[in-house]
Design an enzyme around this catalytic site. Structure first.
Site, PDB file in Angstrom:
ATOM      1  CB  ALA A  11      -8.605 -32.029 -24.531  1.00 22.03           C
ATOM      2  CG  ASN A  84      -7.273 -28.825 -30.599  1.00 17.01           C
ATOM      3  OD1 ASN A  84      -7.586 -29.153 -31.665  1.00 17.01           O
ATOM      4  ND2 ASN A  84      -7.580 -28.474 -29.254  1.00 17.01           N
ATOM      5  CB  SER A 136      -5.992 -23.259 -40.303  1.00 16.32           C
ATOM      6  OG  SER A 136      -6.753 -22.427 -40.738  1.00 16.32           O
ATOM      7  CE1 TYR A 149      -4.779 -20.086 -35.945  1.00 17.91           C
ATOM      8  CE2 TYR A 149      -5.632 -19.772 -38.158  1.00 17.91           C
ATOM      9  CZ  TYR A 149      -5.496 -20.296 -36.875  1.00 17.91           C
ATOM     10  OH  TYR A 149      -6.789 -21.519 -36.533  1.00 17.91           O
ATOM     11  CB  ALA A 151       3.307 -17.149 -40.988  1.00 14.56           C
ATOM     12  CE  LYS A 153      -3.344 -23.404 -36.128  1.00 14.26           C
ATOM     13  NZ  LYS A 153      -2.929 -24.312 -35.266  1.00 14.26           N
ATOM     14  CB  ILE A 182     -14.071 -25.609 -37.297  1.00 14.87           C
ATOM     15  CG1 ILE A 182     -13.698 -26.400 -37.938  1.00 14.87           C
ATOM     16  CG2 ILE A 182     -15.241 -27.096 -36.148  1.00 14.87           C
ATOM     17  CD1 ILE A 182     -14.192 -27.161 -39.241  1.00 14.87           C
TER      18      ILE A 182
HETATM   19  P1  NAP Z   1     -10.864 -22.229 -29.422  1.00 16.38           P
HETATM   20  O1  NAP Z   1     -11.769 -22.776 -29.566  1.00 16.38           O
HETATM   21  O2  NAP Z   1     -10.442 -21.027 -29.804  1.00 16.38           O
HETATM   22  O3  NAP Z   1      -9.898 -23.210 -28.190  1.00 16.38           O
HETATM   23  C1  NAP Z   1      -8.329 -22.962 -28.166  1.00 16.38           C
HETATM   24  C2  NAP Z   1      -8.363 -24.029 -27.218  1.00 16.38           C
HETATM   25  O4  NAP Z   1      -6.729 -23.794 -26.683  1.00 16.38           O
HETATM   26  C3  NAP Z   1      -8.754 -24.029 -25.916  1.00 16.38           C
HETATM   27  O5  NAP Z   1      -8.729 -25.309 -24.902  1.00 16.38           O
HETATM   28  C4  NAP Z   1      -7.534 -22.821 -25.227  1.00 16.38           C
HETATM   29  O6  NAP Z   1      -6.676 -23.762 -23.720  1.00 16.38           O
HETATM   30  C5  NAP Z   1      -6.139 -23.558 -25.697  1.00 16.38           C
HETATM   31  N1  NAP Z   1      -4.750 -22.466 -25.955  1.00 16.38           N
HETATM   32  C6  NAP Z   1      -4.875 -21.575 -26.048  1.00 16.38           C
HETATM   33  N2  NAP Z   1      -4.058 -20.657 -25.694  1.00 16.38           N
HETATM   34  C7  NAP Z   1      -2.903 -21.843 -24.855  1.00 16.38           C
HETATM   35  C8  NAP Z   1      -1.878 -21.789 -23.915  1.00 16.38           C
HETATM   36  N3  NAP Z   1      -0.613 -20.626 -24.089  1.00 16.38           N
HETATM   37  N4  NAP Z   1      -1.486 -22.435 -23.749  1.00 16.38           N
HETATM   38  C9  NAP Z   1      -2.562 -24.049 -23.302  1.00 16.38           C
HETATM   39  N5  NAP Z   1      -3.732 -24.133 -24.335  1.00 16.38           N
HETATM   40  C10 NAP Z   1      -3.953 -22.500 -24.800  1.00 16.38           C
HETATM   41  O7  NAP Z   1     -10.392 -23.375 -30.896  1.00 16.38           O
HETATM   42  P2  NAP Z   1     -11.237 -24.325 -31.711  1.00 16.38           P
HETATM   43  O8  NAP Z   1     -11.314 -23.826 -32.384  1.00 16.38           O
HETATM   44  O9  NAP Z   1     -11.860 -25.150 -30.603  1.00 16.38           O
HETATM   45  O10 NAP Z   1      -8.955 -24.625 -32.081  1.00 16.38           O
HETATM   46  C11 NAP Z   1      -8.606 -25.914 -31.796  1.00 16.38           C
HETATM   47  C12 NAP Z   1      -7.695 -25.487 -33.193  1.00 16.38           C
HETATM   48  O11 NAP Z   1      -7.344 -25.790 -34.164  1.00 16.38           O
HETATM   49  C13 NAP Z   1      -6.670 -24.429 -33.017  1.00 16.38           C
HETATM   50  O12 NAP Z   1      -5.601 -24.932 -33.276  1.00 16.38           O
HETATM   51  C14 NAP Z   1      -7.245 -23.587 -33.957  1.00 16.38           C
HETATM   52  O13 NAP Z   1      -5.932 -23.066 -34.345  1.00 16.38           O
HETATM   53  C15 NAP Z   1      -7.721 -24.980 -34.951  1.00 16.38           C
HETATM   54  N6  NAP Z   1      -7.997 -24.309 -35.843  1.00 16.38           N
HETATM   55  C16 NAP Z   1      -9.357 -24.337 -36.158  1.00 16.38           C
HETATM   56  C17 NAP Z   1     -10.131 -23.413 -36.870  1.00 16.38           C
HETATM   57  C18 NAP Z   1     -11.589 -22.695 -36.295  1.00 16.38           C
HETATM   58  O14 NAP Z   1     -12.707 -22.694 -37.553  1.00 16.38           O
HETATM   59  N7  NAP Z   1     -12.239 -22.955 -35.612  1.00 16.38           N
HETATM   60  C19 NAP Z   1     -10.097 -24.011 -38.020  1.00 16.38           C
HETATM   61  C20 NAP Z   1      -9.046 -24.126 -38.436  1.00 16.38           C
HETATM   62  C21 NAP Z   1      -7.791 -24.816 -37.517  1.00 16.38           C
HETATM   63  P3  NAP Z   1      -7.991 -22.619 -22.550  1.00 16.38           P
HETATM   64  O15 NAP Z   1      -9.158 -22.811 -22.817  1.00 16.38           O
HETATM   65  O16 NAP Z   1      -7.921 -23.603 -21.136  1.00 16.38           O
HETATM   66  O17 NAP Z   1      -7.546 -21.724 -22.059  1.00 16.38           O
END
Ligand code: NAP
Length: 242
Positions: A11, A84, A136, A149, A151, A153, A182
């Site tokens: 978050a 998330n 996703s 990835y 798999a 999701k 996004i």
């Molecule tokens: P992001 O900006 O890359 O942020 C990822 C978050 O996950 C960060 O807060 C990070 O924490 C945390 N994280 C990563 N590895 C971790 C671990 N080992 N333990 C605990 N926390 C961990 O990602 P986002 O784009 O906001 O995506 C959020 C979610 O939506 C994800 O599940 C992603 O797969 C999904 N999603 C995103 C998109 C897109 O287009 N952006 C599309 C479909 C689905 P730190 O920063 O503190 O390391």
């Protein structure tokens, strides 16, 4: 009435941050989970009255358990769990490394299993709860270079349908929110050519904003979603998902 508590993983930035802010605006006390960027988590907490920050690497089963325990101790209850946190390592399948696949499954999928397992115990005692898992569009459509990835999701979708059936009689609802593309650090990291190719597949002809995903998460956490469980809400600008 006691104020409701939402735990949002990942978050400190991106979609998770937007979900935490939106839930806070809806009156939830928010447990802001972060892994590595404490300064961002603190900055987020400053914007959300009554929130607290919690550090954990969610690839560890032990740290997932500890996180659920600490949040329960700090707030006395957990009403909403937003799973998330997530990551991707993109690679053509032929060159994909088994160790990368393990990492993706640990962070994206096993953390969801471990947190749901721990948090659902508290929710069962409360006889209510909402679990919202971020999946996703790629978990539904597949995508070149993203087999690992996708798999992880796709598995969360099947897992969520199953826990929705497991937990319904305890008043706990479980759903997925499946974003398309996004604008966050995750998509900023993509090469320009990949971004252009993605835009070509989006009927609304733009990337989504984290706030547009957060609005769906808020809906699933709200009283208005009381007859929805085991479902997926797609937030993808009209991309084909079957
Ligand atoms: P992001 O900006 O890359 O942020 C990822 C978050 O996950 C960060 O807060 C990070 O924490 C945390 N994280 C990563 N590895 C971790 C671990 N080992 N333990 C605990 N926390 C961990 O990602 P986002 O784009 O906001 O995506 C959020 C979610 O939506 C994800 O599940 C992603 O797969 C999904 N999603 C995103 C998109 C897109 O287009 N952006 C599309 C479909 C689905 P730190 O920063 O503190 O390391």
């Amino acid at each position: 009435m006691e104020q409701k508590v939402a735990l949002v993983t990942g978050a400190s930035r991106g979609i998770g941050r937007a979900c935490a802010e939106a839930l806070s605006k809806q009156g939830f006390l928010v447990a802001i989970h972060y892994r590595s960027q404490e300064h961002l988590a603190k900055e987020a907490a400053d914007q959300m009255p009554g929130s607290k920050i919690f550090q954990a690497d969610l690839s560890s089963e032990e740290q997932c358990k500890e996180l659920a325990k600490k949040v329960k101790e700090a707030f006395g209850r957990i009403d909403v769990l937003v799973n998330n946190a997530g990551m991707s390592i993109d690679q053509l399948i032929t060159f994909a490394k088994p160790s990368d696949f393990d990492q993706i499954l640990d962070v994206n999928l096993k953390s969801v299993f471990n947190l749901v397992k721990s948090v659902s115990k508290h929710m069962m005692k409360q006889k209510s709860g909402r679990i919202i898992n971020l999946t996703s569009v790629v978990g539904h459509t597949g995508n070149a270079g993203q087999s690992m990835y996708a798999a992880s999701k796709g598995a969360i979708t099947a897992f969520t349908k199953s826990i929705a059936a497991d937990l319904a009689s305890f008043g706990i609802l479980a759903n997925c929110v499946a974003p398309g593309f996004i604008k966050t650090d995750m998509t900023d990291a993509l090469p320009e050519q990949a971004k252009e190719s993605i835009l070509g597949k989006v009927p609304l002809k733009r990337l989504g904003n984290p706030d547009e995903v957060a609005a769906c998460v808020c809906f699933l956490a709200s009283d208005g979603a009381s007859y929805i469980t085991g479902s997926t809400l797609h937030v993808n600008g009209g991309m084909y998902t079957n």
